[in-house]
Design a protein around this motif. Structure first.
Motif, PDB file in Angstrom:
ATOM      1  N   ALA A 228     -16.272  -1.261  -3.108  1.00  0.00           N
ATOM      2  CA  ALA A 228     -16.190  -0.546  -2.163  1.00  0.00           C
ATOM      3  C   ALA A 228     -17.281  -1.855  -1.045  1.00  0.00           C
ATOM      4  O   ALA A 228     -16.516  -1.838   0.278  1.00  0.00           O
ATOM      5  N   GLU A 229     -18.186  -2.598  -1.473  1.00  0.00           N
ATOM      6  CA  GLU A 229     -18.971  -3.397  -0.242  1.00  0.00           C
ATOM      7  C   GLU A 229     -18.081  -4.964  -0.040  1.00  0.00           C
ATOM      8  O   GLU A 229     -18.296  -5.430   0.326  1.00  0.00           O
ATOM      9  N   CYS A 230     -16.656  -5.525  -1.220  1.00  0.00           N
ATOM     10  CA  CYS A 230     -16.884  -6.520  -1.321  1.00  0.00           C
ATOM     11  C   CYS A 230     -15.656  -6.648  -0.451  1.00  0.00           C
ATOM     12  O   CYS A 230     -14.964  -6.211  -0.854  1.00  0.00           O
ATOM     13  N   PRO A 231     -16.023  -8.029   0.983  1.00  0.00           N
ATOM     14  CA  PRO A 231     -14.191  -8.009   1.435  1.00  0.00           C
ATOM     15  C   PRO A 231     -13.145  -8.994   0.171  1.00  0.00           C
ATOM     16  O   PRO A 231     -12.613  -9.608   1.075  1.00  0.00           O
ATOM     17  N   PHE A 232     -13.888  -9.212  -0.817  1.00  0.00           N
ATOM     18  CA  PHE A 232     -13.289 -10.418  -1.292  1.00  0.00           C
ATOM     19  C   PHE A 232     -13.799 -10.362  -2.263  1.00  0.00           C
ATOM     20  O   PHE A 232     -14.410  -9.900  -3.573  1.00  0.00           O
TER      21      PHE A 232
ATOM     22  N   ALA B 204      -3.677  -1.414  -8.854  1.00  0.00           N
ATOM     23  CA  ALA B 204      -4.033   0.251  -8.637  1.00  0.00           C
ATOM     24  C   ALA B 204      -4.599   0.947  -8.090  1.00  0.00           C
ATOM     25  O   ALA B 204      -4.994   1.686  -7.188  1.00  0.00           O
ATOM     26  N   GLU B 205      -5.647   0.870  -9.871  1.00  0.00           N
ATOM     27  CA  GLU B 205      -7.500   1.337  -8.913  1.00  0.00           C
ATOM     28  C   GLU B 205      -7.894   1.008  -7.753  1.00  0.00           C
ATOM     29  O   GLU B 205      -8.346   1.345  -7.751  1.00  0.00           O
ATOM     30  N   LEU B 206      -7.789  -0.326  -7.600  1.00  0.00           N
ATOM     31  CA  LEU B 206      -8.568  -1.198  -6.647  1.00  0.00           C
ATOM     32  C   LEU B 206      -8.516  -0.872  -5.462  1.00  0.00           C
ATOM     33  O   LEU B 206      -8.945  -0.750  -4.568  1.00  0.00           O
ATOM     34  N   GLU B 207      -6.983  -0.842  -5.346  1.00  0.00           N
ATOM     35  CA  GLU B 207      -6.671  -0.299  -3.767  1.00  0.00           C
ATOM     36  C   GLU B 207      -7.024   0.809  -3.548  1.00  0.00           C
ATOM     37  O   GLU B 207      -7.037   1.116  -1.933  1.00  0.00           O
ATOM     38  N   GLU B 208      -7.236   1.618  -3.915  1.00  0.00           N
ATOM     39  CA  GLU B 208      -7.655   3.080  -3.806  1.00  0.00           C
ATOM     40  C   GLU B 208      -9.080   2.866  -3.060  1.00  0.00           C
ATOM     41  O   GLU B 208      -9.645   4.113  -2.578  1.00  0.00           O
ATOM     42  N   CYS B 209     -10.057   2.462  -4.001  1.00  0.00           N
ATOM     43  CA  CYS B 209     -11.509   1.970  -3.735  1.00  0.00           C
ATOM     44  C   CYS B 209     -12.100   1.279  -2.419  1.00  0.00           C
ATOM     45  O   CYS B 209     -13.270   1.452  -2.646  1.00  0.00           O
ATOM     46  N   VAL B 210     -11.145  -0.182  -2.708  1.00  0.00           N
ATOM     47  CA  VAL B 210     -12.122  -0.691  -1.289  1.00  0.00           C
ATOM     48  C   VAL B 210     -11.306  -1.416   0.015  1.00  0.00           C
ATOM     49  O   VAL B 210      -9.893  -0.206   0.150  1.00  0.00           O
ATOM     50  N   PRO B 211     -12.321  -1.517   0.762  1.00  0.00           N
ATOM     51  CA  PRO B 211     -11.102  -1.453   2.062  1.00  0.00           C
ATOM     52  C   PRO B 211     -10.192  -1.972   2.737  1.00  0.00           C
ATOM     53  O   PRO B 211      -9.323  -2.781   1.625  1.00  0.00           O
ATOM     54  N   ALA B 212      -9.570  -1.299   3.651  1.00  0.00           N
ATOM     55  CA  ALA B 212      -8.089  -2.685   3.522  1.00  0.00           C
ATOM     56  C   ALA B 212      -8.030  -3.194   3.864  1.00  0.00           C
ATOM     57  O   ALA B 212      -6.899  -4.363   3.272  1.00  0.00           O
TER      58      ALA B 212
ATOM     59  N   PHE C 145       1.797 -16.400 -12.822  1.00  0.00           N
ATOM     60  CA  PHE C 145       2.458 -15.463 -12.901  1.00  0.00           C
ATOM     61  C   PHE C 145       2.724 -16.084 -10.894  1.00  0.00           C
ATOM     62  O   PHE C 145       1.551 -15.693 -10.059  1.00  0.00           O
ATOM     63  N   PRO C 146       4.210 -16.065  -9.890  1.00  0.00           N
ATOM     64  CA  PRO C 146       4.031 -15.841  -9.391  1.00  0.00           C
ATOM     65  C   PRO C 146       3.486 -14.937  -8.384  1.00  0.00           C
ATOM     66  O   PRO C 146       3.111 -13.821  -8.682  1.00  0.00           O
ATOM     67  N   LEU C 147       3.137 -15.786  -7.225  1.00  0.00           N
ATOM     68  CA  LEU C 147       2.274 -14.332  -6.104  1.00  0.00           C
ATOM     69  C   LEU C 147       2.975 -12.892  -5.981  1.00  0.00           C
ATOM     70  O   LEU C 147       2.858 -11.519  -5.992  1.00  0.00           O
ATOM     71  N   ALA C 148       5.070 -13.042  -6.011  1.00  0.00           N
ATOM     72  CA  ALA C 148       5.033 -11.760  -5.511  1.00  0.00           C
ATOM     73  C   ALA C 148       5.401 -11.271  -6.581  1.00  0.00           C
ATOM     74  O   ALA C 148       5.401  -9.599  -6.856  1.00  0.00           O
ATOM     75  N   MET C 149       5.273 -11.489  -8.067  1.00  0.00           N
ATOM     76  CA  MET C 149       5.088 -10.756  -8.943  1.00  0.00           C
ATOM     77  C   MET C 149       3.674  -9.481  -9.134  1.00  0.00           C
ATOM     78  O   MET C 149       3.656  -8.187  -9.232  1.00  0.00           O
ATOM     79  N   ILE C 150       2.717 -10.069  -8.601  1.00  0.00           N
ATOM     80  CA  ILE C 150       1.020  -9.689  -8.325  1.00  0.00           C
ATOM     81  C   ILE C 150       1.560  -9.207  -7.002  1.00  0.00           C
ATOM     82  O   ILE C 150       1.165  -8.186  -8.111  1.00  0.00           O
ATOM     83  N   GLN C 151       1.974  -9.036  -6.333  1.00  0.00           N
ATOM     84  CA  GLN C 151       2.258  -8.559  -5.055  1.00  0.00           C
ATOM     85  C   GLN C 151       3.179  -6.774  -4.763  1.00  0.00           C
ATOM     86  O   GLN C 151       3.604  -6.122  -4.517  1.00  0.00           O
ATOM     87  N   ALA C 152       4.092  -7.098  -6.394  1.00  0.00           N
ATOM     88  CA  ALA C 152       5.477  -5.956  -6.470  1.00  0.00           C
ATOM     89  C   ALA C 152       5.298  -4.389  -6.657  1.00  0.00           C
ATOM     90  O   ALA C 152       5.762  -3.823  -5.713  1.00  0.00           O
ATOM     91  N   LYS C 153       4.074  -3.879  -6.693  1.00  0.00           N
ATOM     92  CA  LYS C 153       3.565  -2.835  -6.390  1.00  0.00           C
ATOM     93  C   LYS C 153       2.011  -2.230  -6.152  1.00  0.00           C
ATOM     94  O   LYS C 153       2.099  -1.045  -6.284  1.00  0.00           O
ATOM     95  N   ALA C 154       2.194  -3.140  -5.083  1.00  0.00           N
ATOM     96  CA  ALA C 154       0.663  -3.001  -4.327  1.00  0.00           C
ATOM     97  C   ALA C 154       1.055  -2.436  -3.349  1.00  0.00           C
ATOM     98  O   ALA C 154       1.763  -2.420  -2.711  1.00  0.00           O
ATOM     99  N   LYS C 155       0.295  -2.035  -2.476  1.00  0.00           N
ATOM    100  CA  LYS C 155       0.265  -1.129  -1.807  1.00  0.00           C
ATOM    101  C   LYS C 155       0.214  -1.166  -0.396  1.00  0.00           C
ATOM    102  O   LYS C 155       0.773  -1.414   0.791  1.00  0.00           O
ATOM    103  N   ARG C 156      -0.875  -2.978  -0.047  1.00  0.00           N
ATOM    104  CA  ARG C 156      -0.528  -3.506   1.118  1.00  0.00           C
ATOM    105  C   ARG C 156      -1.052  -4.953   0.405  1.00  0.00           C
ATOM    106  O   ARG C 156      -1.511  -5.600  -0.366  1.00  0.00           O
ATOM    107  N   PRO C 157       0.322  -5.707  -0.109  1.00  0.00           N
ATOM    108  CA  PRO C 157       0.926  -6.921  -0.416  1.00  0.00           C
ATOM    109  C   PRO C 157       0.397  -8.052   0.113  1.00  0.00           C
ATOM    110  O   PRO C 157      -0.367  -9.277  -0.146  1.00  0.00           O
ATOM    111  N   GLU C 158       0.055  -7.600   1.839  1.00  0.00           N
ATOM    112  CA  GLU C 158      -0.214  -8.962   2.322  1.00  0.00           C
ATOM    113  C   GLU C 158      -2.017  -9.218   1.677  1.00  0.00           C
ATOM    114  O   GLU C 158      -2.333 -10.540   2.798  1.00  0.00           O
TER     115      GLU C 158
END
Length: 329
Positions: free
Chosen positions: A87-91, A108-116, A127-140
């Motif tokens: 949670a303390e990690c910006p990256f 999915a687990e990470l996005e519940e724990c790290v800052p927005a 893997f293309p980035l689009a495939m990495i982002q496919a199920k992300a809450k914050r693809p940006e």
């Protein structure tokens, strides 16, 4: 997150301490950064500690890192018991095996724990980035940050963004790469395999074709490649090499040769045989060449020492060309 914030990054989360992950950890730590690492297997964590300690000694011995840079790395390397510790990690860098379902479950687990606004970078090699982002809450927040082995020595890095990528995510990724003394290439298109893997697999496919067709044996194909491409590729990429040796001649050769090159879509026969035999090269002493424990270790050690020497050679000629104004500072 501003560029000013990006310049102050001092802690990086790392998920995965396999071959690539531990090398990335060594690189980050050798540049004075703090690393919070997560791995589900305790044995791999301990193996990573031993590996990093050796890498730190080697970096100092080869004058790539100073004693002051690596000092106290043990205190700067912390093991996370869960993703909540990140949670303390910006990256955060994800470096697990090339299994898209596994990656998505981790995200999915990470996005519940790290800052927005925390950036999540995947060290995927295909893997293309689009495939990495496919199920992300914050693809940006997602980018591809492609490292190469040995990650603690080379200057290689590829960064992939797309239309969803936030400006701060790209800026922070590039900044971190530069902090680690990498020379990042930023891709304009989100494509499978990126730059270096597309080039590499093109020549590997042709090498397999030459072997399958009986044009030459494996050792001869390797010899020709090493003594030609291997001779110039550290100094110049393919476009610089054509500048140095005559563009028109390459155009004339392409007209006749390109239609004759292998363009098979399927796996080459020689690769099918290797996979059927569970060949992993020096890792299990089964490969295109024969190995035992001693010869496999000799090749692996030579590869690391060779990479240190190549790094010094690159630095030497980069300085010479920069001083002459022939390449950017």
């Amino acid at each position: 997150m501003s560029d000013q914030t990006a310049s102050r990054i001092d802690t990086v989360g790392l998920v995965g301490l396999g071959l690539m992950g531990r090398g990335i950890a060594a690189c980050l730590l050798s540049h004075g950064l703090k690393v919070v690492a997560f791995n589900r297997t305790h044995a791999r964590i301990e193996k990573a500690r031993t590996f990093i300690a050796e890498a730190m000694r080697d970096l100092v011995e080869h004058h790539i890192a100073r004693e002051s840079q690596v000092a106290g790395w043990e205190e700067r390397f912390r093991v996370a018991r869960s993703f909540k510790c990140l949670a303390e990690c910006p990256f955060i860098i994800e470096s697990v095996k090339e299994d898209l379902d596994l990656k998505h479950s981790l995200y999915a687990e990470l996005e519940e724990c790290v800052p927005a606004d925390a950036v999540i970078a995947s060290n995927t090699s295909s893997f293309p980035l689009a495939m990495i982002q496919a199920k992300a809450k914050r693809p940006e927040r997602f980018v591809v940050m492609h490292w190469s082995e040995p990650a603690w020595i080379t200057r290689f890095m590829e960064i992939v963004k797309n239309e969803k990528t936030a400006a701060h995510a790209l800026a922070l990724t590039k900044r971190l790469g530069e902090m680690c003394d990498k020379d990042p290439s930023v891709l304009n298109l989100d494509i499978r395999g990126f730059i270096t893997n597309r080039l590499m697999y093109a020549f590997i496919r042709e090498a397999c074709y030459l072997a399958d067709a009986g044009v030459a044996d494996i050792e001869s194909i390797d010899r020709s490649f090493r003594n030609d491409v291997g001779w110039w590729a550290t100094l110049a990429g393919p476009f610089r090499w054509m500048d140095l040796t005559g563009i028109h001649a390459y155009g004339l050769v392409m007209q006749g040769l390109l239609p004759d090159l292998c363009d098979r879509k399927g796996l080459p026969d020689i690769m099918k045989r290797m996979m059927e035999q569970n060949a992993e090269g020096t890792a299990n002493h089964k490969g295109f060449y024969s190995y035992n424990h001693e010869t496999a270790k000799a090749w692996e050690d030579a590869w690391i020492d060779f990479t240190y020497d190549i790094r010094k050679l690159v630095d030497k000629y980069d300085k010479r060309l920069k001083d002459a104004g022939a390449i950017g500072a």
